[in-house]
Design a protein around this motif. Structure first.
Motif, PDB file in Angstrom:
ATOM      1  N   THR A  30       0.809  -1.210   0.000  1.00 15.49           N
ATOM      2  CA  THR A  30       0.000   0.000   0.000  1.00 15.49           C
ATOM      3  C   THR A  30       0.846   1.266   0.000  1.00 15.49           C
ATOM      4  O   THR A  30       1.896   1.335   0.646  1.00 15.49           O
ATOM      5  CB  THR A  30      -0.943   0.026   1.219  1.00 15.49           C
ATOM      6  OG1 THR A  30      -0.184  -0.266   2.388  1.00 15.49           O
ATOM      7  CG2 THR A  30      -2.043  -0.996   1.085  1.00 15.49           C
ATOM      8  N   PHE A  31       0.365   2.238  -0.744  1.00 14.81           N
ATOM      9  CA  PHE A  31       0.989   3.559  -0.812  1.00 14.81           C
ATOM     10  C   PHE A  31      -0.087   4.574  -0.452  1.00 14.81           C
ATOM     11  O   PHE A  31      -1.275   4.304  -0.612  1.00 14.81           O
ATOM     12  CB  PHE A  31       1.489   3.853  -2.235  1.00 14.81           C
ATOM     13  CG  PHE A  31       2.484   2.860  -2.747  1.00 14.81           C
ATOM     14  CD1 PHE A  31       3.849   3.084  -2.592  1.00 14.81           C
ATOM     15  CD2 PHE A  31       2.069   1.701  -3.385  1.00 14.81           C
ATOM     16  CE1 PHE A  31       4.782   2.161  -3.065  1.00 14.81           C
ATOM     17  CE2 PHE A  31       2.993   0.773  -3.864  1.00 14.81           C
ATOM     18  CZ  PHE A  31       4.344   1.006  -3.708  1.00 14.81           C
ATOM     19  N   GLN A  32       0.347   5.741   0.005  1.00 18.77           N
ATOM     20  CA  GLN A  32      -0.638   6.764   0.311  1.00 18.77           C
ATOM     21  C   GLN A  32      -0.170   8.127  -0.160  1.00 18.77           C
ATOM     22  O   GLN A  32       1.034   8.394  -0.237  1.00 18.77           O
ATOM     23  CB  GLN A  32      -0.930   6.807   1.806  1.00 18.77           C
ATOM     24  CG  GLN A  32       0.307   7.108   2.638  1.00 18.77           C
ATOM     25  CD  GLN A  32      -0.033   7.524   4.062  1.00 18.77           C
ATOM     26  OE1 GLN A  32      -1.026   8.200   4.283  1.00 18.77           O
ATOM     27  NE2 GLN A  32       0.798   7.131   5.007  1.00 18.77           N
ATOM     28  N   ALA A  33      -1.136   8.973  -0.467  1.00 19.46           N
ATOM     29  CA  ALA A  33      -0.832  10.335  -0.891  1.00 19.46           C
ATOM     30  C   ALA A  33      -1.923  11.257  -0.363  1.00 19.46           C
ATOM     31  O   ALA A  33      -3.100  10.899  -0.343  1.00 19.46           O
ATOM     32  CB  ALA A  33      -0.778  10.409  -2.412  1.00 19.46           C
ATOM     33  N   ALA A  34      -1.513  12.448   0.061  1.00 19.12           N
ATOM     34  CA  ALA A  34      -2.468  13.424   0.590  1.00 19.12           C
ATOM     35  C   ALA A  34      -2.870  14.437  -0.472  1.00 19.12           C
ATOM     36  O   ALA A  34      -3.769  15.231  -0.269  1.00 19.12           O
ATOM     37  CB  ALA A  34      -1.869  14.144   1.798  1.00 19.12           C
ATOM     38  N   ASN A  35      -2.168  14.421  -1.611  1.00 24.21           N
ATOM     39  CA  ASN A  35      -2.500  15.385  -2.663  1.00 24.21           C
ATOM     40  C   ASN A  35      -2.175  14.807  -4.029  1.00 24.21           C
ATOM     41  O   ASN A  35      -1.541  13.754  -4.146  1.00 24.21           O
ATOM     42  CB  ASN A  35      -1.734  16.694  -2.441  1.00 24.21           C
ATOM     43  CG  ASN A  35      -0.235  16.457  -2.417  1.00 24.21           C
ATOM     44  OD1 ASN A  35       0.355  15.953  -3.372  1.00 24.21           O
ATOM     45  ND2 ASN A  35       0.397  16.793  -1.301  1.00 24.21           N
ATOM     46  N   GLY A  36      -2.603  15.504  -5.050  1.00 20.79           N
ATOM     47  CA  GLY A  36      -2.476  15.025  -6.415  1.00 20.79           C
ATOM     48  C   GLY A  36      -1.046  14.850  -6.867  1.00 20.79           C
ATOM     49  O   GLY A  36      -0.714  13.874  -7.540  1.00 20.79           O
ATOM     50  N   ARG A  37      -0.191  15.789  -6.484  1.00 22.85           N
ATOM     51  CA  ARG A  37       1.192  15.719  -6.966  1.00 22.85           C
ATOM     52  C   ARG A  37       1.887  14.457  -6.446  1.00 22.85           C
ATOM     53  O   ARG A  37       2.537  13.740  -7.198  1.00 22.85           O
ATOM     54  CB  ARG A  37       1.962  16.977  -6.582  1.00 22.85           C
ATOM     55  CG  ARG A  37       3.044  17.307  -7.619  1.00 22.85           C
ATOM     56  CD  ARG A  37       3.767  18.591  -7.310  1.00 22.85           C
ATOM     57  NE  ARG A  37       4.224  18.650  -5.944  1.00 22.85           N
ATOM     58  CZ  ARG A  37       3.975  19.689  -5.112  1.00 22.85           C
ATOM     59  NH1 ARG A  37       3.289  20.713  -5.526  1.00 22.85           N
ATOM     60  NH2 ARG A  37       4.422  19.680  -3.884  1.00 22.85           N
ATOM     61  N   THR A  38       1.720  14.220  -5.148  1.00 17.25           N
ATOM     62  CA  THR A  38       2.305  13.010  -4.558  1.00 17.25           C
ATOM     63  C   THR A  38       1.703  11.761  -5.196  1.00 17.25           C
ATOM     64  O   THR A  38       2.415  10.805  -5.508  1.00 17.25           O
ATOM     65  CB  THR A  38       2.036  12.972  -3.035  1.00 17.25           C
ATOM     66  OG1 THR A  38       2.443  14.220  -2.478  1.00 17.25           O
ATOM     67  CG2 THR A  38       2.812  11.854  -2.367  1.00 17.25           C
ATOM     68  N   ALA A  39       0.390  11.784  -5.396  1.00 16.12           N
ATOM     69  CA  ALA A  39      -0.295  10.631  -5.988  1.00 16.12           C
ATOM     70  C   ALA A  39       0.288  10.315  -7.363  1.00 16.12           C
ATOM     71  O   ALA A  39       0.585   9.155  -7.672  1.00 16.12           O
ATOM     72  CB  ALA A  39      -1.795  10.911  -6.100  1.00 16.12           C
ATOM     73  N   LEU A  40       0.476  11.339  -8.173  1.00 15.23           N
ATOM     74  CA  LEU A  40       0.970  11.115  -9.535  1.00 15.23           C
ATOM     75  C   LEU A  40       2.425  10.659  -9.538  1.00 15.23           C
ATOM     76  O   LEU A  40       2.824   9.856 -10.376  1.00 15.23           O
ATOM     77  CB  LEU A  40       0.766  12.368 -10.387  1.00 15.23           C
ATOM     78  CG  LEU A  40      -0.712  12.730 -10.604  1.00 15.23           C
ATOM     79  CD1 LEU A  40      -0.850  14.067 -11.306  1.00 15.23           C
ATOM     80  CD2 LEU A  40      -1.464  11.647 -11.348  1.00 15.23           C
ATOM     81  N   ASP A  41       3.204  11.138  -8.574  1.00 12.45           N
ATOM     82  CA  ASP A  41       4.589  10.646  -8.435  1.00 12.45           C
ATOM     83  C   ASP A  41       4.590   9.152  -8.138  1.00 12.45           C
ATOM     84  O   ASP A  41       5.381   8.393  -8.696  1.00 12.45           O
ATOM     85  CB  ASP A  41       5.314  11.376  -7.282  1.00 12.45           C
ATOM     86  CG  ASP A  41       5.787  12.764  -7.711  1.00 12.45           C
ATOM     87  OD1 ASP A  41       5.822  13.029  -8.933  1.00 12.45           O
ATOM     88  OD2 ASP A  41       6.110  13.573  -6.826  1.00 12.45           O
ATOM     89  N   ILE A  42       3.700   8.739  -7.238  1.00 10.05           N
ATOM     90  CA  ILE A  42       3.635   7.320  -6.870  1.00 10.05           C
ATOM     91  C   ILE A  42       3.178   6.489  -8.070  1.00 10.05           C
ATOM     92  O   ILE A  42       3.715   5.413  -8.336  1.00 10.05           O
ATOM     93  CB  ILE A  42       2.703   7.119  -5.655  1.00 10.05           C
ATOM     94  CG1 ILE A  42       3.341   7.758  -4.415  1.00 10.05           C
ATOM     95  CG2 ILE A  42       2.433   5.626  -5.415  1.00 10.05           C
ATOM     96  CD1 ILE A  42       2.437   7.853  -3.209  1.00 10.05           C
ATOM     97  N   VAL A  43       2.194   7.007  -8.809  1.00  7.50           N
ATOM     98  CA  VAL A  43       1.726   6.296 -10.008  1.00  7.50           C
ATOM     99  C   VAL A  43       2.876   6.127 -11.001  1.00  7.50           C
ATOM    100  O   VAL A  43       3.088   5.054 -11.565  1.00  7.50           O
ATOM    101  CB  VAL A  43       0.539   7.043 -10.670  1.00  7.50           C
ATOM    102  CG1 VAL A  43       0.220   6.455 -12.041  1.00  7.50           C
ATOM    103  CG2 VAL A  43      -0.696   6.977  -9.774  1.00  7.50           C
ATOM    104  N   ARG A  44       3.642   7.195 -11.157  1.00  4.44           N
ATOM    105  CA  ARG A  44       4.762   7.178 -12.105  1.00  4.44           C
ATOM    106  C   ARG A  44       5.847   6.182 -11.667  1.00  4.44           C
ATOM    107  O   ARG A  44       6.385   5.443 -12.479  1.00  4.44           O
ATOM    108  CB  ARG A  44       5.346   8.593 -12.211  1.00  4.44           C
ATOM    109  CG  ARG A  44       6.159   8.838 -13.482  1.00  4.44           C
ATOM    110  CD  ARG A  44       6.565  10.311 -13.577  1.00  4.44           C
ATOM    111  NE  ARG A  44       5.439  11.184 -13.871  1.00  4.44           N
ATOM    112  CZ  ARG A  44       4.976  12.153 -13.059  1.00  4.44           C
ATOM    113  NH1 ARG A  44       5.534  12.365 -11.888  1.00  4.44           N
ATOM    114  NH2 ARG A  44       3.961  12.899 -13.419  1.00  4.44           N
TER     115      ARG A  44
END
Length: 132
Positions: A30-44
């Motif tokens: 599991t990964f977590q992100a509090a905002n879009g930028r972090t989320a997209l970094d994790i996706v990448r």
């Protein structure tokens, strides 16, 4: 194959912790992100199999994040989490490729079942079934 990867995107820490605990117990990475930028970094960087995405994220809203995730990799499955009354946005999210949505406060067991179903642990049929 390795473990299935799950990304939780929500600006509310309580919800992230709850979902992280539930899905770590289910055996997902599991990964977590509090905002879009972090989320997209994790996706990448990690290419999650499924993203649980809150509709209302400060800065970059859920629809925008969803759009960008699908641009990067349309195989990534996305389930939206919404507040009551965001129906117009839900339709748009579905058009953009979200599989389903859960309205907060959601039933955590239903969420767990839905994720397990989407990630089809141990069920070879679901891997080839294409939902429309």
């Amino acid at each position: 194959m390795g473990r299935k990867k799950l990304l939780i995107v929500d600006d509310q820490i309580g919800i992230r912790i709850l979902l992280l605990e539930v899905f770590a117990t289910e055996g997902y990475e599991t990964f977590q992100a509090a905002n879009g930028r972090t989320a997209l970094d994790i996706v990448r960087n990690h290419t999650p199999d499924l993203v649980l995405l809150d509709m209302k994220i400060p800065g970059m809203d859920g629809l925008e994040i969803l759009k960008k995730i699908k641009e990067m990799n349309k195989e990534i499955k996305v389930i939206m989490m919404t507040a009551y009354g965001e129906l117009d946005m839900i339709k748009e999210a579905t058009d953009l490729g979200a599989l389903m949505h859960f309205t907060k406060p959601f039933d955590i067991d239903e969420m767990r079942l839905a994720v397990n179903m989407q990630l089809g642990e141990g069920d070879s049929r679901s891997r080839f079934a294409s939902g429309t």
